[in-house]
Enzyme design. Structure first.
Site, PDB file in Angstrom:
ATOM      1  N   TRP A 182       0.857  -1.183   0.000  1.00 54.87           N
ATOM      2  CA  TRP A 182       0.000   0.000   0.000  1.00 54.87           C
ATOM      3  C   TRP A 182       0.892   1.230   0.000  1.00 54.87           C
ATOM      4  O   TRP A 182       1.853   1.301   0.768  1.00 54.87           O
ATOM      5  CB  TRP A 182      -0.921   0.049   1.228  1.00 54.87           C
ATOM      6  CG  TRP A 182      -1.641   1.351   1.284  1.00 54.87           C
ATOM      7  CD1 TRP A 182      -2.705   1.730   0.519  1.00 54.87           C
ATOM      8  CD2 TRP A 182      -1.308   2.502   2.100  1.00 54.87           C
ATOM      9  NE1 TRP A 182      -3.052   3.030   0.800  1.00 54.87           N
ATOM     10  CE2 TRP A 182      -2.218   3.521   1.757  1.00 54.87           C
ATOM     11  CE3 TRP A 182      -0.323   2.756   3.057  1.00 54.87           C
ATOM     12  CZ2 TRP A 182      -2.180   4.791   2.364  1.00 54.87           C
ATOM     13  CZ3 TRP A 182      -0.286   4.009   3.654  1.00 54.87           C
ATOM     14  CH2 TRP A 182      -1.215   5.007   3.310  1.00 54.87           C
ATOM     15  N   GLU A 223      -3.235  -3.170  -2.127  1.00 51.87           N
ATOM     16  CA  GLU A 223      -4.362  -2.533  -1.432  1.00 51.87           C
ATOM     17  C   GLU A 223      -4.735  -1.215  -2.124  1.00 51.87           C
ATOM     18  O   GLU A 223      -3.871  -0.386  -2.392  1.00 51.87           O
ATOM     19  CB  GLU A 223      -3.959  -2.253   0.028  1.00 51.87           C
ATOM     20  CG  GLU A 223      -5.038  -1.552   0.841  1.00 51.87           C
ATOM     21  CD  GLU A 223      -4.625  -1.300   2.295  1.00 51.87           C
ATOM     22  OE1 GLU A 223      -3.420  -1.402   2.608  1.00 51.87           O
ATOM     23  OE2 GLU A 223      -5.517  -0.991   3.107  1.00 51.87           O
ATOM     24  N   LYS A 225      -7.182   2.416  -2.501  1.00 54.15           N
ATOM     25  CA  LYS A 225      -7.747   3.432  -1.605  1.00 54.15           C
ATOM     26  C   LYS A 225      -8.404   4.532  -2.423  1.00 54.15           C
ATOM     27  O   LYS A 225      -7.924   4.874  -3.497  1.00 54.15           O
ATOM     28  CB  LYS A 225      -6.639   4.019  -0.731  1.00 54.15           C
ATOM     29  CG  LYS A 225      -7.135   4.940   0.352  1.00 54.15           C
ATOM     30  CD  LYS A 225      -6.096   5.118   1.435  1.00 54.15           C
ATOM     31  CE  LYS A 225      -6.607   6.081   2.494  1.00 54.15           C
ATOM     32  NZ  LYS A 225      -5.746   6.167   3.646  1.00 54.15           N
ATOM     33  N   ASP A 258      -9.568  -2.842   1.944  1.00 49.57           N
ATOM     34  CA  ASP A 258      -9.672  -2.269   3.290  1.00 49.57           C
ATOM     35  C   ASP A 258     -11.035  -1.595   3.322  1.00 49.57           C
ATOM     36  O   ASP A 258     -11.327  -0.738   2.475  1.00 49.57           O
ATOM     37  CB  ASP A 258      -8.524  -1.267   3.481  1.00 49.57           C
ATOM     38  CG  ASP A 258      -8.543  -0.566   4.829  1.00 49.57           C
ATOM     39  OD1 ASP A 258      -9.622  -0.097   5.229  1.00 49.57           O
ATOM     40  OD2 ASP A 258      -7.478  -0.453   5.460  1.00 49.57           O
ATOM     41  N   HIS A 261     -11.667   2.163   2.734  1.00 49.93           N
ATOM     42  CA  HIS A 261     -11.096   2.801   1.545  1.00 49.93           C
ATOM     43  C   HIS A 261     -12.054   2.987   0.382  1.00 49.93           C
ATOM     44  O   HIS A 261     -11.644   3.019  -0.772  1.00 49.93           O
ATOM     45  CB  HIS A 261      -9.885   1.989   1.064  1.00 49.93           C
ATOM     46  CG  HIS A 261      -8.714   2.070   1.989  1.00 49.93           C
ATOM     47  ND1 HIS A 261      -7.463   1.616   1.669  1.00 49.93           N
ATOM     48  CD2 HIS A 261      -8.604   2.582   3.247  1.00 49.93           C
ATOM     49  CE1 HIS A 261      -6.635   1.821   2.682  1.00 49.93           C
ATOM     50  NE2 HIS A 261      -7.307   2.393   3.654  1.00 49.93           N
ATOM     51  N   HIS A 285      -8.409  -5.852   4.906  1.00 50.22           N
ATOM     52  CA  HIS A 285      -8.078  -5.061   6.087  1.00 50.22           C
ATOM     53  C   HIS A 285      -9.407  -4.699   6.718  1.00 50.22           C
ATOM     54  O   HIS A 285     -10.247  -4.068   6.079  1.00 50.22           O
ATOM     55  CB  HIS A 285      -7.327  -3.773   5.705  1.00 50.22           C
ATOM     56  CG  HIS A 285      -5.847  -3.967   5.668  1.00 50.22           C
ATOM     57  ND1 HIS A 285      -4.971  -2.948   5.371  1.00 50.22           N
ATOM     58  CD2 HIS A 285      -5.081  -5.067   5.926  1.00 50.22           C
ATOM     59  CE1 HIS A 285      -3.732  -3.425   5.435  1.00 50.22           C
ATOM     60  NE2 HIS A 285      -3.773  -4.689   5.755  1.00 50.22           N
ATOM     61  N   ASP A 293     -11.766   7.637   6.380  1.00 51.56           N
ATOM     62  CA  ASP A 293     -10.959   6.458   6.716  1.00 51.56           C
ATOM     63  C   ASP A 293     -10.330   6.661   8.088  1.00 51.56           C
ATOM     64  O   ASP A 293      -9.118   6.686   8.245  1.00 51.56           O
ATOM     65  CB  ASP A 293      -9.882   6.288   5.627  1.00 51.56           C
ATOM     66  CG  ASP A 293      -8.987   5.078   5.860  1.00 51.56           C
ATOM     67  OD1 ASP A 293      -9.507   4.046   6.310  1.00 51.56           O
ATOM     68  OD2 ASP A 293      -7.783   5.163   5.572  1.00 51.56           O
ATOM     69  N   ASP A 295     -10.178   4.867  10.705  1.00 57.29           N
ATOM     70  CA  ASP A 295      -9.556   3.735  11.373  1.00 57.29           C
ATOM     71  C   ASP A 295      -9.906   3.634  12.852  1.00 57.29           C
ATOM     72  O   ASP A 295      -9.036   3.446  13.697  1.00 57.29           O
ATOM     73  CB  ASP A 295      -8.034   3.749  11.160  1.00 57.29           C
ATOM     74  CG  ASP A 295      -7.674   3.315   9.738  1.00 57.29           C
ATOM     75  OD1 ASP A 295      -8.037   2.204   9.360  1.00 57.29           O
ATOM     76  OD2 ASP A 295      -7.037   4.102   9.011  1.00 57.29           O
ATOM     77  N   ASP A 325      -6.893  -3.590  10.757  1.00 60.97           N
ATOM     78  CA  ASP A 325      -6.116  -2.388  10.435  1.00 60.97           C
ATOM     79  C   ASP A 325      -6.833  -1.148  10.947  1.00 60.97           C
ATOM     80  O   ASP A 325      -7.701  -0.611  10.285  1.00 60.97           O
ATOM     81  CB  ASP A 325      -5.901  -2.292   8.914  1.00 60.97           C
ATOM     82  CG  ASP A 325      -5.103  -1.049   8.529  1.00 60.97           C
ATOM     83  OD1 ASP A 325      -4.431  -0.482   9.422  1.00 60.97           O
ATOM     84  OD2 ASP A 325      -5.158  -0.635   7.360  1.00 60.97           O
TER      85      ASP A 325
HETATM   86  C1  RNT Z   1      -3.844   3.132   4.943  1.00 58.47           C
HETATM   87  C2  RNT Z   1      -3.922   1.667   4.700  1.00 58.47           C
HETATM   88  C3  RNT Z   1      -2.759   0.860   5.171  1.00 58.47           C
HETATM   89  C4  RNT Z   1      -2.243   1.289   6.533  1.00 58.47           C
HETATM   90  C5  RNT Z   1      -1.241   0.353   7.159  1.00 58.47           C
HETATM   91  C6  RNT Z   1      -0.551   0.968   8.308  1.00 58.47           C
HETATM   92  O1  RNT Z   1      -4.988   3.795   4.655  1.00 58.47           O
HETATM   93  O2  RNT Z   1      -5.104   1.172   5.254  1.00 58.47           O
HETATM   94  O3  RNT Z   1      -3.090  -0.477   5.146  1.00 58.47           O
HETATM   95  O4  RNT Z   1      -3.279   1.487   7.441  1.00 58.47           O
HETATM   96  O5  RNT Z   1      -0.372  -0.091   6.196  1.00 58.47           O
HETATM   97 ZN    ZN Z   2      -5.372  -0.906   5.250  1.00 58.02          ZN
END
Ligand code: RNT
Ligand code: ZN
Length: 418
Positions: A182, A223, A225, A258, A261, A285, A293, A295, A325
């Site tokens: 990523w 990955e 986004k 993820d 994303h 993720h 995003d 998290d 994640d």
């Molecule tokens: C970022 C991605 C990625 C990170 C990690 C730390 O938006 O989700 O996967 O969160 O690599």
């Molecule tokens: Zn991620």
């Protein structure tokens, strides 16, 4: 065995669900635990800020400052969550000897030996991630897609070094290593060239994947986004880019989704069965995006349950690599970590306790209002009695005991760090 479990077991048996078989199966399904929740995605190889369009917010005290503290916290999380786990390590968590330092293009397996030791102690596999952010060589926000050849070369070398380290993890643990690519590459404002960076990104990943590896043991993934903070207008590794890349290189990598994303009304639960029609394996993720995003720690909420349901009813527990994640710096980090892990475990258990065959048949027979009613009925089955039994058998705290356990760790261990 509690009488509540006994009676719940009977209720599920009437629906054709063998709770004993479910509990046996669930404990073998590994979930990858991300090391970066414990220290706000800082790592050990730099002092600079977190970049790449991601951000931790909050200033809760007691964050882990050293490999020892981080591992101590990880061991606590492992001890209070049931089921099988894997470790998920980022390249910036390389551990150097005193006075030693090598840049990311030169890291070697030996810098991750302590992670292997930890994994072996718990018979876990390790997943890995090159770190394409929080580094002075991120030039104008770009790494693998940079027009500057020196910059691009550096990051390609980093990716290749990470393939070798992933192979080391797989060999040492005997368990395949998922290596996720990523980058936060992108632009804050409207770019003048959208394709150029993508062509360079494509070429860079192809160069990284030209490093020899056995795809049975090293599992690279890409990955995607939609956007990051400070990178709002354009992301090089968009959804279409990552999916197409993975489709074109199916024999050596897979896509990673993820669930933070995508556009807010898109759901990964619906994308899982779509991808499973085409890819032998996919990676996830698992996070909780709140308006962006963000998290946040994963909860046992509707979309989390829906994602787990798709994996289970597509019979794809062995085709989907599941990793957590998220990173929350605003509350006790161990609580955030463990609640997220337990929430995903609950979601899987919940999915396995749904009479999916029966519901699927109703759909195929066109009995849609019966399906509507019975799907709602399935939501209020005595899930919590099975979950508590699962925790009890694993020797971890049940829900009622959970807060006290976390609180004790904060008082006895974390508070002494300040
Ligand atoms: C970022 C991605 C990625 C990170 C990690 C730390 O938006 O989700 O996967 O969160 O690599
Ligand atoms: Zn991620």
């Amino acid at each position: 065995m509690s009488s509540r479990y006994e009676s719940a077991k009977e209720i599920y048996a009437k629906l054709g669900i063998d709770t004993e078989a479910v509990l046996e199966k669930l404990k073998t399904v590994p979930i990858s635990l991300h090391c970066w929740q414990g220290d706000d995605v800082t790592g050990f190889d730099h002092d600079g800020p977190l970049t790449g369009g991601i951000q931790t917010t909050g200033h809760y005290p007691y964050k882990a400052r050293t490999p020892e503290e981080l591992m101590q916290d990880i061991e606590k999380v492992l001890a209070i969550c049931p089921g099988a786990k894997k470790l998920n390590v980022h390249a910036c968590y390389a551990i150097f000897e005193k006075g030693e330092f090598v840049d990311r293009d030169k890291i070697e397996p030996k810098h991750f030996k302590k992670w292997v030791d930890l994994a072996k102690k718990y018979k876990m596999g390790i997943d890995f991630n090159p770190t394409f952010f929080s580094h002075p060589k991120v030039k104008n926000g770009l790494t693998l897609s940079s027009p500057d050849e020196e910059t691009r070369k550096f990051w390609i070398a980093h990716g290749k070094a990470c393939i070798r380290i992933s192979e080391y993890f797989a060999k040492e643990t005997g368990i395949p290593c998922v290596m996720n690519i990523w980058t936060g590459d992108g632009f804050k404002d409207i770019p003048a060239d959208r394709m150029g960076p993508r062509m360079r990104y494509k070429d860079s990943i192809e160069q990284i994947l030209s490093e020899p590896y056995d795809y049975n043991m090293v599992k690279p993934c890409v990955e995607s986004k939609v956007f990051g903070i400070g990178v709002e207008s354009y992301t090089v590794g968009s959804g279409e880019f990552a999916l197409s890349f993975a489709a074109e290189h199916k024999d050596k990598c897979m896509p990673l989704m993820d669930n933070g994303h995508y556009h807010p009304t898109e759901v990964v639960s619906d994308k899982i069965p779509a991808l499973l029609c085409f890819f032998p394996e996919i990676a996830l993720h698992i996070t909780r995006p709140v308006r962006w995003d963000s998290d946040h720690s994963v909860l046992f909420d509707d979309e989390t349950k829906e994602m787990a349901k798709e994996i289970v009813r597509c019979n794809a527990l062995d085709r989907v690599y599941m990793a957590l994640d998220y990173f929350d710096a605003s509350i006790n980090r161990i609580a955030s970590w463990a609640v997220g892990l337990r929430s995903w475990q609950k979601a899987l258990l919940n999915a396995m306790l749904i009479p999916s065959e029966m519901l699927k048949n109703l759909q195929d027979e066109g009995k849609l209002w019966e399906l509507f009613v019975k799907q709602e009925a399935a939501k209020v089955l005595p899930f919590s009695d099975i979950w508590d039994e699962y925790c009890r058998r694993a020797g971890v705290p049940t829900e009622c005991e959970f807060f006290d356990e976390l609180n004790k760790y904060e008082k006895e261990v974390l508070a002494k760090r300040a």
